[in-house]
Design a protein around this motif. Structure first.
Motif, mmCIF file in Angstrom:
data_model
loop_
_atom_site.group_PDB
_atom_site.id
_atom_site.type_symbol
_atom_site.label_atom_id
_atom_site.label_comp_id
_atom_site.label_asym_id
_atom_site.label_seq_id
_atom_site.Cartn_x
_atom_site.Cartn_y
_atom_site.Cartn_z
ATOM 1 N N TYR A 79 -17.285 8.044 13.629
ATOM 2 C CA TYR A 79 -17.295 6.972 12.626
ATOM 3 C C TYR A 79 -16.422 7.364 11.427
ATOM 4 O O TYR A 79 -15.633 6.562 10.931
ATOM 5 N N ALA A 80 -16.556 8.601 10.981
ATOM 6 C CA ALA A 80 -15.743 9.091 9.858
ATOM 7 C C ALA A 80 -14.260 9.054 10.225
ATOM 8 O O ALA A 80 -13.414 8.634 9.418
ATOM 9 N N TRP A 81 -13.914 9.461 11.437
ATOM 10 C CA TRP A 81 -12.528 9.431 11.897
ATOM 11 C C TRP A 81 -12.003 7.995 11.885
ATOM 12 O O TRP A 81 -10.882 7.730 11.431
ATOM 13 N N ASN A 82 -12.812 7.055 12.350
ATOM 14 C CA ASN A 82 -12.429 5.649 12.358
ATOM 15 C C ASN A 82 -12.181 5.143 10.934
ATOM 16 O O ASN A 82 -11.210 4.431 10.676
ATOM 17 N N LEU A 83 -13.054 5.518 10.016
ATOM 18 C CA LEU A 83 -12.879 5.101 8.616
ATOM 19 C C LEU A 83 -11.606 5.693 8.019
ATOM 20 O O LEU A 83 -10.872 4.999 7.299
ATOM 21 N N TRP A 84 -11.319 6.954 8.297
ATOM 22 C CA TRP A 84 -10.105 7.582 7.785
ATOM 23 C C TRP A 84 -8.858 6.913 8.365
ATOM 24 O O TRP A 84 -7.866 6.735 7.663
ATOM 25 N N ARG A 85 -8.907 6.535 9.632
ATOM 26 C CA ARG A 85 -7.770 5.830 10.234
ATOM 27 C C ARG A 85 -7.527 4.512 9.506
ATOM 28 O O ARG A 85 -6.382 4.122 9.275
ATOM 29 N N ARG A 86 -8.594 3.817 9.140
ATOM 30 C CA ARG A 86 -8.451 2.567 8.377
ATOM 31 C C ARG A 86 -7.830 2.839 7.004
ATOM 32 O O ARG A 86 -6.962 2.088 6.542
ATOM 33 N N VAL A 87 -8.298 3.891 6.353
ATOM 34 C CA VAL A 87 -7.753 4.252 5.034
ATOM 35 C C VAL A 87 -6.262 4.536 5.154
ATOM 36 O O VAL A 87 -5.449 4.047 4.352
ATOM 37 N N TRP A 88 -5.869 5.323 6.149
ATOM 38 C CA TRP A 88 -4.456 5.651 6.331
ATOM 39 C C TRP A 88 -3.638 4.412 6.656
ATOM 40 O O TRP A 88 -2.521 4.248 6.162
ATOM 41 N N ALA A 89 -4.181 3.520 7.478
ATOM 42 C CA ALA A 89 -3.475 2.272 7.813
ATOM 43 C C ALA A 89 -3.312 1.393 6.571
ATOM 44 O O ALA A 89 -2.244 0.805 6.351
ATOM 45 N N ASN A 90 -4.365 1.310 5.761
ATOM 46 C CA ASN A 90 -4.278 0.521 4.522
ATOM 47 C C ASN A 90 -3.247 1.109 3.569
ATOM 48 O O ASN A 90 -2.488 0.369 2.933
ATOM 49 N N GLN A 91 -3.218 2.428 3.476
ATOM 50 C CA GLN A 91 -2.252 3.092 2.596
ATOM 51 C C GLN A 91 -0.827 2.829 3.093
ATOM 52 O O GLN A 91 0.066 2.539 2.306
ATOM 53 N N ARG A 92 -0.624 2.914 4.390
ATOM 54 C CA ARG A 92 0.686 2.646 4.972
ATOM 55 C C ARG A 92 1.107 1.200 4.683
ATOM 56 O O ARG A 92 2.245 0.943 4.295
ATOM 57 N N ALA A 93 0.183 0.264 4.863
ATOM 58 C CA ALA A 93 0.482 -1.150 4.594
ATOM 59 C C ALA A 93 0.803 -1.368 3.112
ATOM 60 O O ALA A 93 1.728 -2.123 2.766
ATOM 61 N N ARG A 94 0.065 -0.715 2.238
ATOM 62 C CA ARG A 94 0.302 -0.829 0.799
ATOM 63 C C ARG A 94 1.685 -0.264 0.445
ATOM 64 O O ARG A 94 2.426 -0.856 -0.342
ATOM 65 N N ASP A 95 2.016 0.882 1.044
ATOM 66 C CA ASP A 95 3.330 1.483 0.786
ATOM 67 C C ASP A 95 4.461 0.587 1.279
ATOM 68 O O ASP A 95 5.482 0.433 0.604
ATOM 69 N N GLU A 96 4.279 -0.005 2.463
ATOM 70 C CA GLU A 96 5.300 -0.910 2.997
ATOM 71 C C GLU A 96 5.452 -2.147 2.115
ATOM 72 O O GLU A 96 6.568 -2.605 1.865
ATOM 73 N N ALA A 97 4.340 -2.696 1.638
ATOM 74 C CA ALA A 97 4.388 -3.866 0.758
ATOM 75 C C ALA A 97 5.094 -3.512 -0.554
ATOM 76 O O ALA A 97 5.895 -4.311 -1.069
ATOM 77 N N GLN A 98 4.823 -2.333 -1.086
ATOM 78 C CA GLN A 98 5.476 -1.893 -2.320
ATOM 79 C C GLN A 98 6.979 -1.730 -2.093
ATOM 80 O O GLN A 98 7.786 -2.118 -2.930
ATOM 81 N N GLN A 99 7.334 -1.166 -0.955
ATOM 82 C CA GLN A 99 8.750 -0.983 -0.644
ATOM 83 C C GLN A 99 9.451 -2.338 -0.498
ATOM 84 O O GLN A 99 10.550 -2.528 -1.013
ATOM 85 N N GLU A 100 8.810 -3.281 0.176
ATOM 86 C CA GLU A 100 9.377 -4.625 0.311
ATOM 87 C C GLU A 100 9.519 -5.297 -1.050
ATOM 88 O O GLU A 100 10.528 -5.959 -1.326
ATOM 89 N N ARG A 101 8.524 -5.112 -1.912
ATOM 90 C CA ARG A 101 8.570 -5.681 -3.265
ATOM 91 C C ARG A 101 9.754 -5.106 -4.032
ATOM 92 O O ARG A 101 10.499 -5.835 -4.686
ATOM 93 N N GLN A 102 9.925 -3.787 -3.944
ATOM 94 C CA GLN A 102 11.032 -3.134 -4.644
ATOM 95 C C GLN A 102 12.376 -3.642 -4.120
ATOM 96 O O GLN A 102 13.292 -3.892 -4.902
ATOM 97 N N GLN A 103 12.497 -3.800 -2.814
ATOM 98 C CA GLN A 103 13.742 -4.303 -2.238
ATOM 99 C C GLN A 103 14.007 -5.735 -2.692
ATOM 100 O O GLN A 103 15.142 -6.093 -3.006
ATOM 101 N N ARG A 104 12.959 -6.550 -2.727
ATOM 102 C CA ARG A 104 13.097 -7.936 -3.171
ATOM 103 C C ARG A 104 13.521 -7.989 -4.643
ATOM 104 O O ARG A 104 14.442 -8.729 -5.006
ATOM 105 N N LEU A 105 12.863 -7.186 -5.478
ATOM 106 C CA LEU A 105 13.222 -7.156 -6.897
ATOM 107 C C LEU A 105 14.650 -6.645 -7.086
ATOM 108 O O LEU A 105 15.406 -7.184 -7.901
ATOM 109 N N GLY A 106 15.019 -5.609 -6.337
ATOM 110 C CA GLY A 106 16.387 -5.088 -6.414
ATOM 111 C C GLY A 106 17.408 -6.144 -6.025
ATOM 112 O O GLY A 106 18.455 -6.285 -6.671
ATOM 113 N N GLY A 107 17.111 -6.892 -4.965
ATOM 114 C CA GLY A 107 18.006 -7.978 -4.559
ATOM 115 C C GLY A 107 18.100 -9.061 -5.612
ATOM 116 O O GLY A 107 19.198 -9.575 -5.896
ATOM 117 N N ASP A 108 16.968 -9.408 -6.205
ATOM 118 C CA ASP A 108 16.963 -10.421 -7.274
ATOM 119 C C ASP A 108 17.769 -9.941 -8.483
ATOM 120 O O ASP A 108 18.524 -10.713 -9.084
#
Length: 154
Positions: free
Chosen positions: A22-51
């Motif tokens: 169960y703990a391993w499953n929760l950590w996998r979710r945390v890592w996936a959420n962090q990865r998604a957050r990082d990707e969203a931040q990177q996309e935001r930065q690219q969008r702002l840079g383009g603008d």
């Protein structure tokens, strides 16, 4: 070892294994959420840079009024990279933003009578004459160097 001890030991080990899974499953979710957050931040930065690239180019091509362009660039720079925004070469955008902070926008602008609008437009013209060269230099620097820094590749 009697049967009760063996049963309790087996139950304990199964409980530990289940909690570990169960703990391993929760950590996998945390890592996936962090990865998604990082990707969203990177996309935001690219969008702002383009603008920012579009705004700086439009300002240089005079497709965008200087005051409006400077205000938009300043706001986007603040969101894109505060270090870049505070660079001395971008100071003109801050100056123009602060010089026009009291100007009504949108519906409030439309509600102004003609004499008030003309007074603000006269101030815009004075600011443009005073800061046009510096704003163009800053926009050119952003396109050539500023937006190609560490944030642009992040």
């Amino acid at each position: 070892m009697d049967a009760l001890t063996l049963t309790l030991l087996t139950t304990g080990l199964l409980l530990i294994a289940a909690l570990a899974a169960y703990a391993w499953n929760l950590w996998r979710r945390v890592w996936a959420n962090q990865r998604a957050r990082d990707e969203a931040q990177q996309e935001r930065q690219q969008r702002l840079g383009g603008d920012l690239h579009i705004l700086a180019s439009s300002l240089l091509d005079e497709q965008l009024p200087l005051i409006e362009g400077a205000i938009r660039i300043k706001v986007l720079l603040d969101n894109y990279d505060s270090t870049l925004s505070n660079d001395s070469r971008c100071q003109v955008f801050h100056v123009l933003f602060e010089a026009t902070a009291d100007v009504p926008t949108h519906a409030a602008w439309k509600a102004l009578d003609k004499s008030e609008r003309r007074r603000f437009e006269k101030r815009f013209n004075e600011l443009e004459l005073q800061h046009k060269a510096a704003a163009r230099i800053a926009a050119r620097w952003l396109l050539d160097e500023g937006l190609k820094g560490p944030q642009a590749s992040a």
